[in-house]
Design a protein around this motif. Structure first.
Motif, PDB file in Angstrom:
ATOM      1  N   LEU A 165     -11.011  -4.653  -4.027  1.00  0.00           N
ATOM      2  CA  LEU A 165     -10.798  -5.887  -4.793  1.00  0.00           C
ATOM      3  C   LEU A 165     -11.917  -6.106  -5.801  1.00  0.00           C
ATOM      4  O   LEU A 165     -11.676  -6.527  -6.936  1.00  0.00           O
ATOM      5  CB  LEU A 165     -10.699  -7.076  -3.836  1.00  0.00           C
ATOM      6  CG  LEU A 165      -9.447  -7.130  -2.955  1.00  0.00           C
ATOM      7  CD1 LEU A 165      -9.543  -8.297  -1.975  1.00  0.00           C
ATOM      8  CD2 LEU A 165      -8.181  -7.252  -3.790  1.00  0.00           C
ATOM      9  N   HIS A 191     -11.427  -4.063  -8.821  1.00  0.00           N
ATOM     10  CA  HIS A 191     -10.211  -4.397  -9.573  1.00  0.00           C
ATOM     11  C   HIS A 191     -10.132  -5.914  -9.718  1.00  0.00           C
ATOM     12  O   HIS A 191      -9.366  -6.584  -9.031  1.00  0.00           O
ATOM     13  CB  HIS A 191      -8.965  -3.858  -8.845  1.00  0.00           C
ATOM     14  CG  HIS A 191      -8.943  -2.369  -8.727  1.00  0.00           C
ATOM     15  ND1 HIS A 191      -9.632  -1.695  -7.747  1.00  0.00           N
ATOM     16  CD2 HIS A 191      -8.316  -1.419  -9.482  1.00  0.00           C
ATOM     17  CE1 HIS A 191      -9.435  -0.389  -7.902  1.00  0.00           C
ATOM     18  NE2 HIS A 191      -8.645  -0.199  -8.935  1.00  0.00           N
ATOM     19  N   GLU A 249      -8.847  -8.029 -11.711  1.00  0.00           N
ATOM     20  CA  GLU A 249      -7.581  -8.707 -11.996  1.00  0.00           C
ATOM     21  C   GLU A 249      -6.741  -8.845 -10.718  1.00  0.00           C
ATOM     22  O   GLU A 249      -6.045  -9.848 -10.522  1.00  0.00           O
ATOM     23  CB  GLU A 249      -6.802  -7.963 -13.096  1.00  0.00           C
ATOM     24  CG  GLU A 249      -6.153  -6.652 -12.695  1.00  0.00           C
ATOM     25  CD  GLU A 249      -7.119  -5.516 -12.362  1.00  0.00           C
ATOM     26  OE1 GLU A 249      -6.669  -4.536 -11.735  1.00  0.00           O
ATOM     27  OE2 GLU A 249      -8.318  -5.605 -12.728  1.00  0.00           O
ATOM     28  N   GLN A 250      -6.850  -7.846  -9.834  1.00  0.00           N
ATOM     29  CA  GLN A 250      -6.140  -7.923  -8.562  1.00  0.00           C
ATOM     30  C   GLN A 250      -6.820  -8.919  -7.618  1.00  0.00           C
ATOM     31  O   GLN A 250      -6.152  -9.654  -6.889  1.00  0.00           O
ATOM     32  CB  GLN A 250      -6.079  -6.537  -7.905  1.00  0.00           C
ATOM     33  CG  GLN A 250      -5.241  -5.527  -8.662  1.00  0.00           C
ATOM     34  CD  GLN A 250      -3.781  -5.938  -8.741  1.00  0.00           C
ATOM     35  OE1 GLN A 250      -3.135  -6.171  -7.729  1.00  0.00           O
ATOM     36  NE2 GLN A 250      -3.254  -6.042  -9.961  1.00  0.00           N
ATOM     37  N   ALA A 289      -0.060  -7.496   0.111  1.00  0.00           N
ATOM     38  CA  ALA A 289      -1.399  -7.137  -0.361  1.00  0.00           C
ATOM     39  C   ALA A 289      -2.126  -6.268   0.663  1.00  0.00           C
ATOM     40  O   ALA A 289      -2.779  -5.280   0.306  1.00  0.00           O
ATOM     41  CB  ALA A 289      -2.203  -8.403  -0.661  1.00  0.00           C
ATOM     42  N   GLU A 312      -0.902  -2.734   0.627  1.00  0.00           N
ATOM     43  CA  GLU A 312      -1.429  -1.986  -0.506  1.00  0.00           C
ATOM     44  C   GLU A 312      -2.885  -1.595  -0.296  1.00  0.00           C
ATOM     45  O   GLU A 312      -3.301  -0.478  -0.637  1.00  0.00           O
ATOM     46  CB  GLU A 312      -1.263  -2.800  -1.796  1.00  0.00           C
ATOM     47  CG  GLU A 312      -1.870  -2.167  -3.044  1.00  0.00           C
ATOM     48  CD  GLU A 312      -1.194  -0.870  -3.502  1.00  0.00           C
ATOM     49  OE1 GLU A 312      -1.532  -0.404  -4.607  1.00  0.00           O
ATOM     50  OE2 GLU A 312      -0.366  -0.309  -2.755  1.00  0.00           O
ATOM     51  N   ASP A 317      -2.234  -2.145  -6.746  1.00  0.00           N
ATOM     52  CA  ASP A 317      -1.238  -3.135  -7.158  1.00  0.00           C
ATOM     53  C   ASP A 317      -0.833  -3.943  -5.926  1.00  0.00           C
ATOM     54  O   ASP A 317      -0.009  -3.516  -5.125  1.00  0.00           O
ATOM     55  CB  ASP A 317      -0.020  -2.435  -7.767  1.00  0.00           C
ATOM     56  CG  ASP A 317       1.069  -3.421  -8.179  1.00  0.00           C
ATOM     57  OD1 ASP A 317       0.838  -4.653  -8.081  1.00  0.00           O
ATOM     58  OD2 ASP A 317       2.151  -2.963  -8.580  1.00  0.00           O
ATOM     59  N   LEU A 318      -1.421  -5.121  -5.785  1.00  0.00           N
ATOM     60  CA  LEU A 318      -1.184  -5.950  -4.599  1.00  0.00           C
ATOM     61  C   LEU A 318       0.240  -6.472  -4.531  1.00  0.00           C
ATOM     62  O   LEU A 318       0.658  -6.980  -3.481  1.00  0.00           O
ATOM     63  CB  LEU A 318      -2.174  -7.120  -4.565  1.00  0.00           C
ATOM     64  CG  LEU A 318      -3.664  -6.747  -4.500  1.00  0.00           C
ATOM     65  CD1 LEU A 318      -4.521  -8.005  -4.416  1.00  0.00           C
ATOM     66  CD2 LEU A 318      -3.973  -5.821  -3.333  1.00  0.00           C
ATOM     67  N   THR A 319       0.992  -6.331  -5.616  1.00  0.00           N
ATOM     68  CA  THR A 319       2.392  -6.778  -5.606  1.00  0.00           C
ATOM     69  C   THR A 319       3.353  -5.600  -5.421  1.00  0.00           C
ATOM     70  O   THR A 319       4.565  -5.769  -5.562  1.00  0.00           O
ATOM     71  CB  THR A 319       2.734  -7.519  -6.913  1.00  0.00           C
ATOM     72  OG1 THR A 319       2.629  -6.603  -8.017  1.00  0.00           O
ATOM     73  CG2 THR A 319       1.787  -8.692  -7.146  1.00  0.00           C
TER      74      THR A 319
END
Length: 410
Positions: free
Chosen positions: A263, A266, A268-269, A288, A291, A344-346
Motif C-alpha cells: 500500500l 502504491h 493511489e491504492q 482488497a 489482492e 489493484d484492490l478492486t
C-alpha cells in the motif's frame, strides 16, 4: 534430469528475498519448469502447472506412507529432530489419505464456520486494543506491536490458552517454522525440536484439564470430537493444535507487513483503501485482502512429493522426487491475471494460489481472511496517515518470507 534445464535458484540470496519477482518473471517466461541440482527439486513457475499439480493425487505432502527411507535412499532420521518429526507425522498438513481424510474430518467437527464467525467480535476488540496502545505515540513497530500479537491472540483465544500463558506461543512457533526453510542449521534443528517438546507438554496439560472441565474453546471441542466412533489420539490432538498456531499466524503476520508495504508503494491504492475504511465499506476489504495476498504472497513456495511415476507435459517425474511450486510466481502469471504486476484492490477475478488448492487447501483460510479484513480496515480508519519507514529488512528466508521489523509513523 536430461529433459529439463538445470538452474540453481538461490532462495536464500538477500537480493532475491527482498524482491523475487523480476527473477521469477524471467524463469516463468524462459524456463517454466527446471531442475535445481543444489536443492534436488523440480521447480514449477506457471499458474496452470502449479494449480493442476496441487490437485493431482499422484503428488503428496508426504511420501513415507508409499516408500520407506531405504527405498528412497535417505539416511536414518536425524536424531536432532526426533520430536519434530513425530509432530509432522501426526498433523493434517503432512499426511495423505486415508489418514489425512480421517484427521481432517475429526478436526473440522470442532473447527467449524460458526466457531470462526464467533471470533469476529473478539478479533475487533484485539485490534482496537493494540491500536489503543500505539495511537498516541505517533509511531510503532507494525510487526512486533501489531502484526504478530494479533493472530497469536486470536489463535490463543480460539484454542483456549489463558492470557497469562500466551507470551509462550510466538517464540515456540518462530523456532519450529525455521525447519520449513531450506538449509537450516543444527542449532536451529535443536531449538525447533525443543520447542516442539515444550509446546506439546503445554497442550497435553491443557487438553487434560479440558477433559475434566470442558469450556467453549477449540481444545475442548477437539477432545470431544468423534466420528463413526473414532477420536483424535493425544499425539494427533497436540500436533494439530501446534500446526494451527504455526500455520495460523505465520501467513497472517507476513500478509500484514507485506500488504502494508504494498500500500505504501502504491499511494493511489492506499488512498482508495483509506477512503473505504473511513466510509465503513467492509465489502471493499474482502476484495482488497485477496489482492494483497496475491500481489505479495506471504508463503511463496510449497513442496510436493511425487508418489507415482508420471509424465507432466513431457517432463518425466519419478516416484520419490520432490517438486517445488512457486506460488509467488503463479500469482503473478500474466496468463491468468491481467496486469499481474499491478496492485489493484478492486480486482474482481482473483483466483490466487495463496491458500493452496486440492485436499491440502488451507483449512484456516476463513479465519485468516476475517483477521486480515478486520485488521486492515481498522488500521487504515484509525491511522489513515500511516507510513512505513523504509528500508525494511527481511528475515533471510524465501519459503517463509517475513520481515525483521517494520517501523511505521502516523
Amino acid at each position: 534430469m536430461d529433459s529439463l534445464p538445470e538452474i540453481h535458484l538461490n532462495l536464500n540470496d538477500p537480493d532475491f528475498v527482498y524482491d523475487p519477482y523480476p527473477r521469477l518473471a524471467e524463469l516463468r517466461e524462459a524456463t517454466p519448469a527446471f531442475y535445481d541440482p543444489v536443492w534436488n527439486k523440480v521447480f514449477f513457475t506457471r499458474y496452470e502447472d502449479i494449480s493442476a499439480l496441487l490437485r493431482d493425487k499422484r503428488l503428496g505432502r508426504s511420501i513415507l506412507h508409499v516408500l520407506s527411507r531405504d527405498e528412497l535412499g535417505w539416511p536414518p532420521p536425524n536424531p536432532l529432530t526426533r520430536d519434530f518429526d513425530h509432530f509432522q507425522e501426526n498433523h493434517i498438513l503432512d499426511n495423505e489419505p486415508p489418514k489425512h481424510t480421517r484427521l481432517k474430518g475429526l478436526f473440522l467437527k470442532a473447527f467449524t464456520p460458526a466457531r470462526v464467525e464467533g471470533l469476529r467480535g473478539k478479533i475487533q476488540s484485539i485490534v482496537n486494543a493494540l491500536l489503543d496502545r500505539a495511537e498516541d505515540r505517533g509511531r510503532m513497530d507494525l510487526l512486533h506491536d501489531y502484526a504478530e500479537p494479533l493472530p497469536v491472540a486470536v489463535i490463543a483465544e480460539l484454542l483456549g490458552v489463558p492470557e497469562e500463558d500466551r507470551h509462550l506461543l510466538r517464540p515456540w512457533s518462530a523456532k519450529i517454522v525455521k525447519l520449513y526453510e531450506l538449509g537450516y542449521t543444527d542449532e536451529q534443528a535443536r531449538e525447533a525440536n525443543q520447542a516442539v517438546v515444550e509446546f506439546s507438554r503445554y497442550i497435553q496439560a491443557l487438553a487434560e484439564d479440558r477433559r475434566k472441565r470442558p469450556r467453549d474453546d477449540l481444545i475442548s471441542a477437539l477432545v470431544q470430537a468423534e466420528e463413526a466412533g473414532d477420536k483424535l489420539t493425544e499425539d494427533e490432538l497436540v500436533a494439530n493444535c501446534i500446526l494451527l498456531l504455526n500455520a495460523g499466524h505465520e501467513a497472517t503476520v507476513n500478509a500484514t507487513t507485506a500488504g502494508m508495504l504494498a500500500l505504501q508503494r502504491h499511494p493511489e491504492q492506499k488512498k482508495l483503501a483509506v477512503e473505504a475504511a473511513k466510509a465503513g465499506h467492509g465489502e471493499f476489504f474482502k476484495g482488497a485482502v485477496e489482492e494483497l495476498l496475491r500481489y505479495d504472497t506471504p508463503l511463496p513456495m510449497f513442496e510436493r512429493w511425487v508418489l507415482y511415476d508420471l509424465e507432466w507435459k513431457g517432463i518425466p517425474l519419478r516416484r520419490g522426487q520432490e517438486v517445488a511450486l512457486l506460488y509467488a510466481s503463479g500469482n503473478r502469471d500474466p496468463r491468468k491475471f491481467s496486469h499481474p504486476d499491478t496492485l489493484d484492490l478492486t480486482r474482481a477475478d482473483n483466483p490466487h494460489l495463496t491458500f493452496g488448492l486440492g485436499i491440502h487447501y488451507c483449512i484456516g483460510a476463513p479465519l485468516a481472511r476475517l483477521e486480515l479484513q478486520t485488521s486492515f480496515q481498522t488500521l487504515l480508519k484509525r491511522l489513515p496517515n500511516i507510513e512505513v519507514v523504509e528500508p525494511v529488512e527481511y528475515t533471510g528466508g524465501f519459503v517463509i518470507r517475513g520481515h525483521k521489523a517494520m517501523p511505521v509513523e502516523f
